[in-house]
Design a protein around this motif. Structure first.
Motif, short mmCIF file in Angstrom:
data_model
loop_
_atom_site.label_atom_id
_atom_site.label_comp_id
_atom_site.label_asym_id
_atom_site.label_seq_id
_atom_site.Cartn_x
_atom_site.Cartn_y
_atom_site.Cartn_z
N UNK A 591 0.84 -1.20 0.00
CA UNK A 591 0.00 0.00 0.00
C UNK A 591 0.87 1.25 0.00
N UNK A 592 0.52 2.21 -0.85
CA UNK A 592 1.29 3.46 -0.90
C UNK A 592 2.24 3.55 -2.07
N UNK A 593 2.25 2.51 -2.91
CA UNK A 593 3.21 2.50 -4.03
C UNK A 593 2.47 2.33 -5.35
N UNK A 594 2.88 3.02 -6.37
CA UNK A 594 2.28 2.77 -7.69
C UNK A 594 3.22 3.19 -8.81
N UNK A 680 -3.37 8.23 -6.19
CA UNK A 680 -3.51 6.77 -6.04
C UNK A 680 -2.65 6.24 -4.91
N UNK A 681 -1.38 6.70 -4.90
CA UNK A 681 -0.45 6.20 -3.89
C UNK A 681 -0.94 6.58 -2.50
N UNK A 690 -3.52 -2.39 -1.97
CA UNK A 690 -2.50 -2.25 -3.03
C UNK A 690 -3.08 -1.67 -4.32
N UNK A 691 -2.23 -0.92 -5.03
CA UNK A 691 -2.55 -0.49 -6.39
C UNK A 691 -2.12 -1.62 -7.32
N UNK A 692 -2.78 -1.75 -8.48
CA UNK A 692 -2.39 -2.83 -9.40
C UNK A 692 -0.95 -2.62 -9.86
N UNK A 763 -10.27 1.72 -11.66
CA UNK A 763 -9.40 1.07 -12.65
C UNK A 763 -8.10 0.58 -12.04
N UNK A 764 -7.66 1.24 -10.98
CA UNK A 764 -6.29 0.98 -10.55
C UNK A 764 -6.14 0.20 -9.25
N UNK A 765 -7.14 0.24 -8.37
CA UNK A 765 -6.95 -0.43 -7.08
C UNK A 765 -7.18 -1.93 -7.23
#
Ligand SMILES: Nc1ncnc2c1ncn2[C@@H]1O[C@H](COP(=O)(O)OP(=O)(O)OP(=O)(O)O)[C@@H](O)[C@H]1O
Length: 776
Positions: A591-594, A680-681, A690-692, A763-765
């Motif tokens: 979590x926190x990274x993209x 997102x991050x 988490x982000x994808x 779309x991203x999570x």
């Protein structure tokens, strides 16, 4: 007349001659101190008497001289002086006294000189002129003038003052002689002595000064003056052939006349000669004829460049307009894009299609206006500018000039080079471009200028305004493979003396080169790798031809050389890049990274964005050399998050200290396009989801939750593809830009267009993130 005296022990100053006299003796220094140095400049030149020591006495005849200059310098704590004097007249000392004495000026007695003596003397003077012109051009020029005027009195003085190795006593006797025929006799006798042992047959001196009864001289034996003459003839011929326009002809001919009057060895004549050589070498009236055949141009572009559909179309349109309209001027094309993507080679292909000469001017790092426009001729070592240099090299006044790296011009202390370029590119002004050195108007209106740039934001706005931008994007892996197969290999083989039978590139080998050894938008490094493999193959072929066969290399000595993965690694070493990089980054997801996307002048780049939070005072720290706009994006993202905590049921604590980091900290980053990635991050950090990690994102965000369009979409998507990702999320308003990307990449990339941050999150999570929940 009463004059201050300077006493000389060596050398005699003849009237009209010049002499430099170092002043050392106490006697002379005293005179200098009293009558010359402290006299001030206001009263005009000082007259002094140069008297001569003879044995222990003072010679009764002397020279009245004017002091032209006194130079003084310090040496060993003493002041040293040198006097620069010019002889004015012969004089007789009436009573020698120190420091001044009384003298009587002497007047020449002009008697008759027999015609034989006169002819012989003039001929000798001409010979003297030949010698003088090698060493002392100023004196030679003066002698030449006296010869033209046939002033025997002054001629005799002049030649005597230039004769070396004559005893002082002879010179003093000569000085005391007021009878001109006698002086001519004496001088002639000395000249005869001098030339007795130096045959000078072949000197074309009569070309300079016609002397009665002189012989014709064979052209085979050239002397310096003869050579000077022929150099002048050659220059004159070149100037004639240069077909100078009427506007400049007169000025150039004036300079040429000036040069003819100068001696060959003076600095000034060298400068003037090289200037005239430049003028003569410019193509004032030479041009090539454009031969625009669109189908040939299309084929040439197709044959030389893979892909680039839109660029080729634009170039063909450009050529078509030039074919249909005779008007000069027209747009100045500027190819922009990362290095090594064919900007220069497309420009070269255009020159070939038009049948024009191609010249490239590299503008990278230019800081001075004089680089473009030349130095004024008064500077030591002055040179013409690069535009004139390119025209001269092209030999035609309508070449295609590529202004390479127009974005790397810098304004230095001595004028702005881009201001000079503006004039060059302006069709209203460039028909009479004046280079400072050339100082004559040259017509640049027929030159076809094409510029290239990596980053158009660095081009000064007025300059950018003159140009039509043609954006060129980096290549995907597919395109690179096609380029290497269809262009690079066929180009490299003959360069290394190889044929198709000698070397065979396997597709897996090529893919390994592209993915493992190059990380570039263009194909330059790729070409270098192929060249290295060709060199390796050339060595093997040479060994096979020689029959060199050792136990070690036996298995290698078979043709063709197959370039497979093993050989690539053998020749190029262990791969520099690998898919492993991406996998490592993907594994770092929590979590926190993209993944964000960045545009750089070298192409699009995948960029990891990291955030972390700890309980603190609600402060935000940012690292990774972030620019102001990027920092503002962090604030916007955080504010949006705070405003939407309830809607998303987030457990956001105002006390959480947030740290945002963009790795590769040494490289500066800026711009609003990381907004989506940042929000997102942060969302992922606070939600603990988490982000994808298979998707990269770009887009600006607004406080109200909209996703706004950004630039560089093509480069960014290609960058993501090159890095190995196959899914991107883009602002909906950038749909058109995505459509412009070449089919190969588009087909392989899954794209999601979003209009709002809500859609972005969907779309991203990761739907079922197993990440920990950041509860503070
Ligand atoms: N699409 C293509 N098809 C074939 N060859 C290409 C293509 N693109 C680039 N090349 C080749 O790559 C090499 C490098 O291209 P070029 O020197 O034109 O790059 P550039 O964009 O001008 O780079 P820079 O910005 O560094 O000057 C050239 O040999 C060129 O022929």
């Amino acid at each position: 007349m009463e004059l201050p005296v300077l006493l000389l022990s060596n050398g005699v100053l003849m009237p009209e001659a010049k002499m430099r006299i170092p002043v050392r003796s106490k006697f002379n220094l005293e005179m200098l101190d009293r009558f010359v140095v402290n006299r001030g400049m206001a009263q005009g030149k000082t007259m002094i008497l140069i008297a001569y020591r003879e044995d222990k006495d003072v010679y009764p005849y002397a020279t009245v001289a004017s002091v032209e200059q006194v130079t003084c310098w310090q040496y060993n704590a003493h002041t040293q002086y040198t006097l620069h004097v010019v002889g004015v007249s012969r004089a007789k000392i009436e009573a020698f006294k120190h420091p001044t004495c009384t003298v009587k000026f002497l007047v020449d007695i002009h008697g008759d000189v027999s015609s034989e003596i006169e002819t012989a003397f003039l001929e000798n003077c001409n010979r003297m002129l030949v010698y003088l012109s090698r060493e002392n051009t100023e004196a030679a020029y003066r002698l030449q003038k006296l010869l033209k005027e046939k002033r025997l009195d002054s001629l005799s003085d002049a030649v005597m003052s230039h004769l070396n190795a004559i005893p002082n006593s002879t010179l003093l006797t000569f000085l005391s002689t007021v009878d001109v025929p006698k002086r001519v006799d004496q001088a002639n006798a000395e000249l005869d002595k001098m030339f007795k042992n130096i045959p000078l047959a072949g000197v074309q001196i009569e070309d300079l000064i016609p002397v009665k009864g002189t012989r014709r001289i064979t052209p085979g034996n050239r002397t310096h003056l003869g050579q000077k003459r022929s150099e002048e003839d050659e220059l004159e011929r070149k100037l004639d052939e240069a077909q100078l326009p009427d506007t400049v002809k007169e000025r150039v001919l004036q300079d040429y006349e000036k040069l003819k009057k100068m001696g060959t060895n003076s600095q000034e004549s060298h400068v003037l000669r090289s200037y005239l050589e430049l003028v003569a070498s410019l193509p004032w009236n030479k041009s090539t004829t454009d031969q625009i055949d669109i189908s040939i141009a299309r084929k040439a572009l197709e044959d030389s460049h893979e892909g680039m559909k839109s660029v080729k179309t634009r170039v063909l349109e450009f050529l078509a307009v030039r074919k249909l309209s005779d008007a000069v001027g027209g747009p100045i094309l500027c190819f922009s894009g990362p290095p090594g993507i064919g900007k220069t080679s497309v420009a070269r292909a255009i020159a070939t299609a038009l049948g024009r000469k191609f010249e490239r001017i590299s503008l990278g790092g230019i800081r001075d206006e004089s680089d473009i426009r030349g130095h004024r001729r008064t500077y030591v070592g002055a040179m013409h500018g690069r535009i004139i240099q390119a025209i001269r090299h092209a030999g035609s006044k309508n070449p295609l000039i590529l202004l390479d790296e127009v974005d790397k011009l810098y304004a230095g202390v001595s004028g702005s080079p881009s201001a000079a370029l503006l004039e060059v590119l302006d069709p209203e002004q460039n028909f009479s471009f004046v280079d400072h050195y050339l100082n004559l108007p040259f017509d640049l209106s027929n030159v076809l200028f094409i510029a290239t740039a990596n980053d158009t934001s660095n081009i000064e706005p007025p300059l950018l305004d003159r140009m039509e931008l043609i954006e060129m994007t980096g290549y995907s892996t597919h395109e690179k493979l096609r380029i290497v197969e269809n262009h690079i290999i066929p180009r490299q083989l003959p360069r290394h003396g190889l044929s198709d039978d000698c070397i065979e590139f396997e597709m897996a080998g090529l893919q390994h080169i592209v993915n493992g050894y190059t990380k570039e938008a263009g194909v330059r490094q790729l070409e270098r790798c192929v060249a290295a493999l060709c060199r390796h193959a050339a060595l093997r072929v040479a060994e096979v031809m020689n029959g060199d066969c050792t136990a070690d290399t036996f298995s290698d000595l078979e043709l063709p050389v197959i370039v497979d993965i093993a050989l690539v690694e053998k020749v190029l070493g262990i791969p520099k890049f690998s898919h492993f990089d991406l996998v490592t980054q993907m594994k770092a997801f929590r979590p926190g990274v993209c993944f964000g996307l960045a545009w750089t002048p070298f192409g699009g780049e995948l960029m990891l964005i990291e955030t972390s939070g700890v309980k603190g005072k609600g402060e935000v720290s940012m690292t990774g050399k972030l620019g102001d706009v990027l920092k503002e994006s962090v604030s916007v993202a955080r504010s949006w998050l705070r405003a939407n905590v309830e809607r998303y049921k987030l457990e956001f604590s105002e006390e959480m200290d947030i740290h945002v980091h963009l790795p590769a900290g040494a490289i500066g980053k800026d711009g609003p396009s990381a907004g989506c990635a940042l929000v997102l991050a942060l969302f992922s950090l606070v939600a603990g989801r988490n982000v994808r990690n298979d998707t990269a994102v770009t887009g600006e965000i607004s406080l109200s939750g909209s996703v706004l369009p950004v630039g560089g979409i093509k480069e960014k998507v290609i960058g993501a593809h090159r890095a190995g990702l196959r899914r991107v999320t883009l602002p909906a308003s950038n749909r058109n830009h995505f459509e412009e990307i070449e089919d190969g990449v588009r087909r392989e990339i899954d794209v999601v267009f979003v209009e709002t941050i809500d859609e972005l999150l969907t779309a991203m999570m990761e739907p079922h993130s197993l990440g920990y929940l950041a509860k503070l």
